[in-house]
Scaffold this active site. Structure first.
Site, PDB file in Angstrom:
ATOM      1  N   ASP A 291       0.857  -1.169   0.000  1.00  0.00           N
ATOM      2  CA  ASP A 291       0.000   0.000   0.000  1.00  0.00           C
ATOM      3  C   ASP A 291       0.903   1.233   0.000  1.00  0.00           C
ATOM      4  O   ASP A 291       1.854   1.303   0.784  1.00  0.00           O
ATOM      5  CB  ASP A 291      -0.860  -0.016   1.276  1.00  0.00           C
TER       6      ASP A 291
ATOM      7  N   ASP B 126      -3.173   4.667  -2.379  1.00  0.00           N
ATOM      8  CA  ASP B 126      -4.284   5.158  -1.555  1.00  0.00           C
ATOM      9  C   ASP B 126      -4.833   6.478  -2.112  1.00  0.00           C
ATOM     10  O   ASP B 126      -4.062   7.372  -2.487  1.00  0.00           O
ATOM     11  CB  ASP B 126      -3.748   5.382  -0.126  1.00  0.00           C
TER      12      ASP B 126
ATOM     13  N   GLU C 194       7.658 -11.505 -15.907  1.00  0.00           N
ATOM     14  CA  GLU C 194       7.487 -11.671 -14.458  1.00  0.00           C
ATOM     15  C   GLU C 194       7.996 -10.472 -13.677  1.00  0.00           C
ATOM     16  O   GLU C 194       7.588 -10.227 -12.556  1.00  0.00           O
ATOM     17  CB  GLU C 194       8.212 -12.946 -14.000  1.00  0.00           C
TER      18      GLU C 194
ATOM     19  N   HIS D 272     -11.200  -3.108   3.231  1.00  0.00           N
ATOM     20  CA  HIS D 272     -11.168  -2.790   4.657  1.00  0.00           C
ATOM     21  C   HIS D 272     -11.970  -1.542   5.020  1.00  0.00           C
ATOM     22  O   HIS D 272     -11.966  -1.125   6.170  1.00  0.00           O
ATOM     23  CB  HIS D 272      -9.702  -2.599   5.078  1.00  0.00           C
ATOM     24  N   ASP D 273     -12.617  -0.936   4.036  1.00  0.00           N
ATOM     25  CA  ASP D 273     -13.411   0.273   4.287  1.00  0.00           C
ATOM     26  C   ASP D 273     -14.908   0.061   4.119  1.00  0.00           C
ATOM     27  O   ASP D 273     -15.686   0.947   4.475  1.00  0.00           O
ATOM     28  CB  ASP D 273     -12.994   1.385   3.306  1.00  0.00           C
TER      29      ASP D 273
HETATM   30  C1  NOJ Z   1      -8.387   5.072   2.007  1.00  0.00           C
HETATM   31  C2  NOJ Z   1      -8.089   3.905   2.874  1.00  0.00           C
HETATM   32  O1  NOJ Z   1      -8.538   2.742   2.229  1.00  0.00           O
HETATM   33  C3  NOJ Z   1      -8.759   4.155   4.196  1.00  0.00           C
HETATM   34  O2  NOJ Z   1      -8.715   3.030   5.023  1.00  0.00           O
HETATM   35  C4  NOJ Z   1      -8.091   5.337   4.838  1.00  0.00           C
HETATM   36  O3  NOJ Z   1      -8.747   5.664   6.033  1.00  0.00           O
HETATM   37  C5  NOJ Z   1      -8.112   6.537   3.905  1.00  0.00           C
HETATM   38  N1  NOJ Z   1      -7.739   6.206   2.572  1.00  0.00           N
HETATM   39  C6  NOJ Z   1      -7.152   7.570   4.370  1.00  0.00           C
HETATM   40  O4  NOJ Z   1      -5.841   7.135   4.104  1.00  0.00           O
END
Ligand code: NOJ
Ligand code: CA
Length: 544
Positions: free
Chosen positions: A98, A200, A260, A329-330
């Site tokens: 990430d 992100d 690869e 995860h959001d």
């Molecule tokens: C997106 C991420 O997926 C999330 O979990 C995070 O809170 C925000 N960006 C801020 O970085």
């Protein structure tokens, strides 16, 4: 076509705090991921994306980075990282990290220097503005976590901008020095051997130069959360982002454009499809995979899904490779949204559409959103706007590996008191049904969702038509979503019954009989006069 590795790949997202703890602090770590690589390889995953592992005060659980080129001690050390990466590569798997370029932590030395004085050379590394004439914030922009996106800094008499928490000041990407420093970060990890980045909030990175007010959102309702009061017209998706994305791509391409060694860039971008497409790049290439999140919220009806898929396919630029995501995860868990029976259909859909699928850890077990008692809430999103259901703790609970001390044989001794996740009490509670919903139990059950995922991944690997073949929607009844996939002489039909009632599907003509490759619920196939009979909640993959 000959597929690039990231086109044929299946991506598995790990939220590192919640995968496997090895040192008894109740928090997952890199050594824990290494310990579970066999599980992922056996399941058929080939690319692992790990949410942030960098040193962080954890105000937003790692999305507030205090050092872009190191590992948080809670997760391990750089040596642990190198060891994990070596083990991943030894198994022929890939690793995507990430990258959080939009903002750093307020503890990052760059920000500490930036806020130290108006004259500091790093002042302009972040976004500082004078107050409005009335002394208030420079404009009306709202943080994605609610409240003004501007934080007053008394000692230097200016506001700084934060699209998320005030502990996450936005970097000023219009400053070439910031760009160079962050490109060095990308190189640092590429030099160590990582195979790509998930970037992100890429569409947030550049803001309108003159910071005009954002317009009101006419569709706003309070339950949507404060951020939705306004449309993020001027604070996101600015044209200048594309040169930056192209620069990142050029760096990735420097490290390997073919085979690869190719490095992949995946972008987190929540935008309508037409806007999303611009992130593949125009004259200059940008992202390999701008994330396509549409399935997470799609209306679960066959005609609507068919339209969404067709529109997305039609919107792709000529070289644009599709991708599909069921959860992250959001966002609420797929099993909570679709229920037990249709989660199986969702699994088959994800793994048979054209393009690269991303699976969120635990979705292969059908984990649902776990209710978090108020006293145990960790997520700042929930703490800032409680009770609206915006909190993300429910989808970040520990991976349940084992049945417990009285259940299946324990390989982790006392850890199995906590489903094999940790010897200590986990940082978030486990799913209440972990004694039955866990890897050890479900791996043994031929009817489990986990077994279905394993079988789907096996069929996908054995049939290039599924990963990379052509895609054609088939005419079908209201409740059936059906499509054909073709690659060379290989011809497959996928038929998904989105209802609990049995349905019929007229199959395309084929010189040979259609045979069953996989069903979500049965081992047999009923076809009469070329009409397939689907059981309620059944999905099938057929081969000609
Ligand atoms: C997106 C991420 O997926 C999330 O979990 C995070 O809170 C925000 N960006 C801020 O970085
Ligand atoms: Ca740990």
């Amino acid at each position: 076509m000959i597929a690039r590795w990231w086109q044929a790949a299946v991506i598995y997202q790990i939220y590192p705090r919640s995968f496997q703890d090895t040192n008894g602090d109740g928090i997952g770590d890199l050594a824990g991921i290494a310990q579970r690589l066999d599980y992922l390889a056996d399941l058929g995953m080939d690319t692992i994306w790990i949410s942030p592992i960098y040193p962080s005060p954890m105000a937003d659980f790692g999305y507030d980075v205090a050092d872009y080129c190191n590992v948080d001690p809670r997760f391990g050390t750089l040596a642990d990282f190198d060891d994990l990466l070596a083990q991943i590569h030894a198994r022929g798997l890939k690793l995507v990290l990430d990258f959080v370029p939009n903002h750093s932590s307020d503890h990052h030395p760059w920000f500490v220097e930036s806020r130290s004085s108006r004259d500091h050379p790093r002042r302009d590394w972040y976004i500082w503005r004078d107050p409005a004439p009335d002394g208030g914030p420079p404009n009306n922009w709202i943080s994605d976590f609610g409240g003004s996106a501007w934080e007053w800094d008394e000692p230097t008499g200016q506001y700084y901008y934060h699209a998320f928490l005030k502990e996450q000041p936005d970097l000023n990407w219009r400053n070439p020095a910031v760009q160079l420093a962050m490109y060095e970060v990308i190189r640092f990890w590429f030099d160590r051997g990582v195979d790509g980045f998930r970037i992100d909030v890429l569409w947030h990175m550049v803001k309108a130069a003159d910071f005009p007010d954002n317009p009101l959102n006419p569709a706003y309702r309070p339950e949507m959360g404060d951020m939705h009061r306004l449309l993020q017209l001027h604070s996101t998706d600015q044209p200048e982002i594309h040169a930056i994305a192209a620069e990142m791509r050029a760096i990735a391409d420097e490290y390997g454009t073919r085979g690869e060694g190719e490095r992949v860039l995946i972008g987190e971008i929540y935008l309508p499809v037409d806007r999303l497409m611009s992130y593949y790049g125009g004259e200059r290439r940008e992202l390999h995979l701008p994330f396509n999140f549409q399935l997470i919220d799609a209306p679960w009806q066959a005609p609507a899904l068919a339209r969404l898929i067709a529109d997305y396919e039609a919107a792709l630029p000529p070289d644009g490779w599709p991708n599909w995501v069921l959860g992250n995860h959001d966002r609420p868990r797929i099993a909570s949204k679709r229920g037990e029976a249709q989660s199986r259909i969702a699994a088959m859909l994800l793994l048979t559409l054209r393009g690269t699928p991303t699976l969120y850890y635990g979705d292969e077990l059908g984990l649902s959103d776990v209710q978090i008692p108020p006293a145990q809430v960790q997520d700042p999103r929930e703490l800032r706007e409680p009770g609206l259901g915006l909190g993300r703790d429910p989808v970040r609970t520990p991976m349940p590996w084992e049945a417990g001390v009285n259940g299946e044989a324990s390989v982790h001794g006392e850890a199995s008191a906590n489903a094999g996740f940790s010897t200590a009490s986990p940082w978030l509670p486990l799913n209440a049904d972990w004694p039955v919903r866990n890897v050890a139990v479900m791996a043994e059950d031929p009817a489990s969702l986990l077994t279905l995922y394993r079988r789907l991944l096996t069929v996908r690997r054995a049939h290039p038509a599924l990963a990379i073949g052509d895609f054609m929607l088939l005419d079908s009844e209201e409740d059936v979503l059906a499509y054909e996939r073709r690659h060379g002489a290989q011809r497959l039909v996928v038929a998904l019954n989105l209802s609990g009632q049995s349905q019929r599907l007229e199959l395309p003509e084929s010189p040979s009989d259609w045979r069953l490759l996989l069903s979500t619920s049965a081992e047999s196939l009923v076809i009469e006069n070329n009409v397939l009979l689907l059981r309620g909640d059944e999905g099938v993959i057929l081969a000609a």
